[in-house]
Design a protein around this motif. Sequence first.
Motif, PDB file in Angstrom:
ATOM      1  N   TRP A 112       0.876  -1.162   0.000  1.00 18.61           N
ATOM      2  CA  TRP A 112       0.000   0.000   0.000  1.00 18.61           C
ATOM      3  C   TRP A 112       0.921   1.222   0.000  1.00 18.61           C
ATOM      4  O   TRP A 112       1.806   1.323   0.866  1.00 18.61           O
ATOM      5  CB  TRP A 112      -0.860   0.034   1.259  1.00 18.61           C
ATOM      6  CG  TRP A 112      -2.091  -0.803   1.189  1.00 18.61           C
ATOM      7  CD1 TRP A 112      -2.204  -2.138   1.467  1.00 18.61           C
ATOM      8  CD2 TRP A 112      -3.396  -0.350   0.829  1.00 18.61           C
ATOM      9  NE1 TRP A 112      -3.493  -2.542   1.293  1.00 18.61           N
ATOM     10  CE2 TRP A 112      -4.259  -1.467   0.906  1.00 18.61           C
ATOM     11  CE3 TRP A 112      -3.922   0.882   0.454  1.00 18.61           C
ATOM     12  CZ2 TRP A 112      -5.612  -1.394   0.620  1.00 18.61           C
ATOM     13  CZ3 TRP A 112      -5.277   0.967   0.169  1.00 18.61           C
ATOM     14  CH2 TRP A 112      -6.106  -0.155   0.251  1.00 18.61           C
ATOM     15  N   LEU A 113       0.757   2.144  -0.933  1.00 23.23           N
ATOM     16  CA  LEU A 113       1.603   3.329  -0.975  1.00 23.23           C
ATOM     17  C   LEU A 113       0.933   4.479  -0.228  1.00 23.23           C
ATOM     18  O   LEU A 113      -0.276   4.702  -0.358  1.00 23.23           O
ATOM     19  CB  LEU A 113       1.888   3.746  -2.420  1.00 23.23           C
ATOM     20  CG  LEU A 113       2.537   2.692  -3.316  1.00 23.23           C
ATOM     21  CD1 LEU A 113       2.873   3.291  -4.683  1.00 23.23           C
ATOM     22  CD2 LEU A 113       3.781   2.094  -2.668  1.00 23.23           C
ATOM     23  N   PHE A 114       1.740   5.217   0.523  1.00 28.13           N
ATOM     24  CA  PHE A 114       1.270   6.360   1.307  1.00 28.13           C
ATOM     25  C   PHE A 114       2.218   7.508   0.996  1.00 28.13           C
ATOM     26  O   PHE A 114       3.323   7.587   1.539  1.00 28.13           O
ATOM     27  CB  PHE A 114       1.293   5.994   2.794  1.00 28.13           C
ATOM     28  CG  PHE A 114       0.610   6.978   3.716  1.00 28.13           C
ATOM     29  CD1 PHE A 114      -0.669   6.748   4.182  1.00 28.13           C
ATOM     30  CD2 PHE A 114       1.269   8.133   4.119  1.00 28.13           C
ATOM     31  CE1 PHE A 114      -1.292   7.644   5.044  1.00 28.13           C
ATOM     32  CE2 PHE A 114       0.655   9.029   4.983  1.00 28.13           C
ATOM     33  CZ  PHE A 114      -0.626   8.786   5.442  1.00 28.13           C
ATOM     34  N   GLY A 115       1.813   8.395   0.069  1.00 27.57           N
ATOM     35  CA  GLY A 115       2.717   9.410  -0.438  1.00 27.57           C
ATOM     36  C   GLY A 115       2.287  10.822  -0.105  1.00 27.57           C
ATOM     37  O   GLY A 115       1.096  11.150  -0.164  1.00 27.57           O
ATOM     38  N   LEU A 124       0.888   7.909  -7.324  1.00 27.64           N
ATOM     39  CA  LEU A 124      -0.070   7.873  -8.430  1.00 27.64           C
ATOM     40  C   LEU A 124       0.573   7.303  -9.691  1.00 27.64           C
ATOM     41  O   LEU A 124      -0.022   6.473 -10.393  1.00 27.64           O
ATOM     42  CB  LEU A 124      -0.597   9.280  -8.714  1.00 27.64           C
ATOM     43  CG  LEU A 124      -1.534   9.885  -7.660  1.00 27.64           C
ATOM     44  CD1 LEU A 124      -1.681  11.384  -7.884  1.00 27.64           C
ATOM     45  CD2 LEU A 124      -2.896   9.210  -7.695  1.00 27.64           C
ATOM     46  N   LEU A 125       1.784   7.744  -9.988  1.00 28.26           N
ATOM     47  CA  LEU A 125       2.488   7.265 -11.179  1.00 28.26           C
ATOM     48  C   LEU A 125       2.770   5.770 -11.093  1.00 28.26           C
ATOM     49  O   LEU A 125       2.606   5.041 -12.077  1.00 28.26           O
ATOM     50  CB  LEU A 125       3.798   8.039 -11.348  1.00 28.26           C
ATOM     51  CG  LEU A 125       3.682   9.410 -12.004  1.00 28.26           C
ATOM     52  CD1 LEU A 125       4.896  10.267 -11.691  1.00 28.26           C
ATOM     53  CD2 LEU A 125       3.532   9.235 -13.518  1.00 28.26           C
ATOM     54  N   TYR A 126       3.203   5.300  -9.925  1.00 28.46           N
ATOM     55  CA  TYR A 126       3.492   3.876  -9.771  1.00 28.46           C
ATOM     56  C   TYR A 126       2.219   3.053  -9.955  1.00 28.46           C
ATOM     57  O   TYR A 126       2.208   2.050 -10.684  1.00 28.46           O
ATOM     58  CB  TYR A 126       4.105   3.612  -8.395  1.00 28.46           C
ATOM     59  CG  TYR A 126       4.482   2.164  -8.188  1.00 28.46           C
ATOM     60  CD1 TYR A 126       5.733   1.694  -8.574  1.00 28.46           C
ATOM     61  CD2 TYR A 126       3.586   1.247  -7.618  1.00 28.46           C
ATOM     62  CE1 TYR A 126       6.084   0.360  -8.400  1.00 28.46           C
ATOM     63  CE2 TYR A 126       3.920  -0.080  -7.442  1.00 28.46           C
ATOM     64  CZ  TYR A 126       5.166  -0.521  -7.841  1.00 28.46           C
ATOM     65  OH  TYR A 126       5.510  -1.839  -7.681  1.00 28.46           O
ATOM     66  N   ALA A 127       1.138   3.478  -9.292  1.00 29.64           N
ATOM     67  CA  ALA A 127      -0.107   2.712  -9.362  1.00 29.64           C
ATOM     68  C   ALA A 127      -0.702   2.720 -10.763  1.00 29.64           C
ATOM     69  O   ALA A 127      -1.317   1.736 -11.187  1.00 29.64           O
ATOM     70  CB  ALA A 127      -1.112   3.267  -8.359  1.00 29.64           C
ATOM     71  N   ALA A 128      -0.534   3.816 -11.499  1.00 26.63           N
ATOM     72  CA  ALA A 128      -1.033   3.875 -12.875  1.00 26.63           C
ATOM     73  C   ALA A 128      -0.162   3.056 -13.818  1.00 26.63           C
ATOM     74  O   ALA A 128      -0.658   2.466 -14.780  1.00 26.63           O
ATOM     75  CB  ALA A 128      -1.100   5.328 -13.350  1.00 26.63           C
ATOM     76  N   SER A 129       1.132   3.004 -13.532  1.00 24.97           N
ATOM     77  CA  SER A 129       2.070   2.288 -14.408  1.00 24.97           C
ATOM     78  C   SER A 129       2.086   0.790 -14.149  1.00 24.97           C
ATOM     79  O   SER A 129       2.317  -0.004 -15.073  1.00 24.97           O
ATOM     80  CB  SER A 129       3.490   2.849 -14.217  1.00 24.97           C
ATOM     81  OG  SER A 129       3.541   4.226 -14.509  1.00 24.97           O
ATOM     82  N   VAL A 134       0.110  -3.145  -6.833  1.00 25.52           N
ATOM     83  CA  VAL A 134      -0.153  -2.340  -5.648  1.00 25.52           C
ATOM     84  C   VAL A 134      -1.574  -2.617  -5.172  1.00 25.52           C
ATOM     85  O   VAL A 134      -2.484  -2.790  -5.979  1.00 25.52           O
ATOM     86  CB  VAL A 134       0.060  -0.837  -5.963  1.00 25.52           C
ATOM     87  CG1 VAL A 134      -0.888  -0.343  -7.033  1.00 25.52           C
ATOM     88  CG2 VAL A 134      -0.061   0.021  -4.715  1.00 25.52           C
ATOM     89  N   ASP A 135      -1.747  -2.692  -3.852  1.00 28.47           N
ATOM     90  CA  ASP A 135      -3.085  -2.944  -3.304  1.00 28.47           C
ATOM     91  C   ASP A 135      -3.931  -1.681  -3.241  1.00 28.47           C
ATOM     92  O   ASP A 135      -5.157  -1.732  -3.333  1.00 28.47           O
ATOM     93  CB  ASP A 135      -2.976  -3.557  -1.904  1.00 28.47           C
ATOM     94  CG  ASP A 135      -2.850  -5.077  -1.945  1.00 28.47           C
ATOM     95  OD1 ASP A 135      -3.091  -5.661  -3.019  1.00 28.47           O
ATOM     96  OD2 ASP A 135      -2.504  -5.674  -0.917  1.00 28.47           O
ATOM     97  N   GLY A 136      -3.302  -0.527  -3.050  1.00 25.34           N
ATOM     98  CA  GLY A 136      -4.023   0.731  -2.963  1.00 25.34           C
ATOM     99  C   GLY A 136      -3.068   1.848  -2.603  1.00 25.34           C
ATOM    100  O   GLY A 136      -1.895   1.601  -2.278  1.00 25.34           O
ATOM    101  N   ILE A 137      -3.558   3.091  -2.661  1.00 28.01           N
ATOM    102  CA  ILE A 137      -2.702   4.235  -2.357  1.00 28.01           C
ATOM    103  C   ILE A 137      -3.481   5.278  -1.552  1.00 28.01           C
ATOM    104  O   ILE A 137      -4.685   5.444  -1.721  1.00 28.01           O
ATOM    105  CB  ILE A 137      -2.107   4.885  -3.625  1.00 28.01           C
ATOM    106  CG1 ILE A 137      -3.209   5.429  -4.545  1.00 28.01           C
ATOM    107  CG2 ILE A 137      -1.227   3.900  -4.378  1.00 28.01           C
ATOM    108  CD1 ILE A 137      -2.663   6.188  -5.753  1.00 28.01           C
ATOM    109  N   THR A 138      -2.745   5.946  -0.675  1.00 28.14           N
ATOM    110  CA  THR A 138      -3.223   7.148  -0.003  1.00 28.14           C
ATOM    111  C   THR A 138      -2.271   8.274  -0.380  1.00 28.14           C
ATOM    112  O   THR A 138      -1.049   8.117  -0.233  1.00 28.14           O
ATOM    113  CB  THR A 138      -3.237   6.967   1.526  1.00 28.14           C
ATOM    114  OG1 THR A 138      -4.154   5.926   1.869  1.00 28.14           O
ATOM    115  CG2 THR A 138      -3.637   8.246   2.237  1.00 28.14           C
ATOM    116  N   PRO A 208      -7.860   1.081  -5.169  1.00 33.27           N
ATOM    117  CA  PRO A 208      -8.496   2.077  -4.308  1.00 33.27           C
ATOM    118  C   PRO A 208      -7.557   3.262  -4.061  1.00 33.27           C
ATOM    119  O   PRO A 208      -6.343   3.084  -3.892  1.00 33.27           O
ATOM    120  CB  PRO A 208      -8.757   1.315  -3.006  1.00 33.27           C
ATOM    121  CG  PRO A 208      -8.686  -0.128  -3.364  1.00 33.27           C
ATOM    122  CD  PRO A 208      -7.715  -0.229  -4.490  1.00 33.27           C
ATOM    123  N   VAL A 209      -8.115   4.468  -4.045  1.00 37.16           N
ATOM    124  CA  VAL A 209      -7.331   5.691  -3.841  1.00 37.16           C
ATOM    125  C   VAL A 209      -8.016   6.541  -2.781  1.00 37.16           C
ATOM    126  O   VAL A 209      -9.208   6.833  -2.885  1.00 37.16           O
ATOM    127  CB  VAL A 209      -7.204   6.505  -5.146  1.00 37.16           C
ATOM    128  CG1 VAL A 209      -6.355   7.766  -4.919  1.00 37.16           C
ATOM    129  CG2 VAL A 209      -6.626   5.665  -6.281  1.00 37.16           C
TER     130      VAL A 209
END
Length: 271
Positions: A112-115, A124-129, A134-138, A208-209
């Motif tokens: 899960w990315l928390f940026g 956002l770039l990692y999850a789109a690419s 990735v399970d999700g990002i905040t 999920p974002v």
Amino acid sequence: MHSELVDIPFDGRGIRVEVQWLRPERAERPLVVFLHEGLGSISLWRDYPAALCEAGDFRGLVLSRYGYGRSTPRPAEEKWGVDFMHRQAREALPALFDALGIGPGRSRGMPWLFGHSDGGSIALLYAASFPQAVDGITVLAPHIMVEDVSVTSIQATRETYLRTDLRDKLARHHDDVDSAFWGWNDIWLDPAFRAFDLRPLLPQLRCPVLAVQGEDDEYGTMAQIEGIHRYAPQTVLLKLARCGHSPHRDQPGPLTEAAVRFITAHTSYLK
């Protein structure tokens, strides 16, 4: 807390990335990876990553990007391009995850990315690419485009760095403070950086974002997170009153509550 250096390939050479593990013994729990702001580092997150991981019973990985903290400094003659965040997301972060066994089918599982700020853009770039990795990002105060308010505030930060003790304060957190500051400041104030625009990539988001913005953010407006929602409708927005550019410092309680609830709700085996 103890940090360590991990060797990875980047830009045709080897670099070292500073990382810190939080609660690694909780092997079955979600892994939250913290991506810092444009002048950040592991130490500049202070105790927030540990507090979030404690509140949610998560594992954590905090890192200092190339040029920051105790990671390999950026050489003075190296100028970053408009794509510097793209390269972090598509080259440096995958190389680090590969070295650490993070990702689909890997020993440490999916992240899960928390940026925050630039780190939010990188998330956002990692999850789109890599939508399957990735399970999700905040994302806190992310940049999907360059606004006038951002440039004005970054120009002001440049003057503060030159005229006050800001340089000395930041030097406590970076092995080469000028490498960290000018790498970030020079590219953000380069007229070419006005072309930075993540909006065409946002429809590629599948995870999920949770997108968070302070109402008093001096580096961006609500157009940033509202733009994410426009192109990725699964995005949940959190708008915080009495909050500037750093929600984890200005409103840590509401942020932690929302992030724990969001990550838990979207982690299938926790339901």
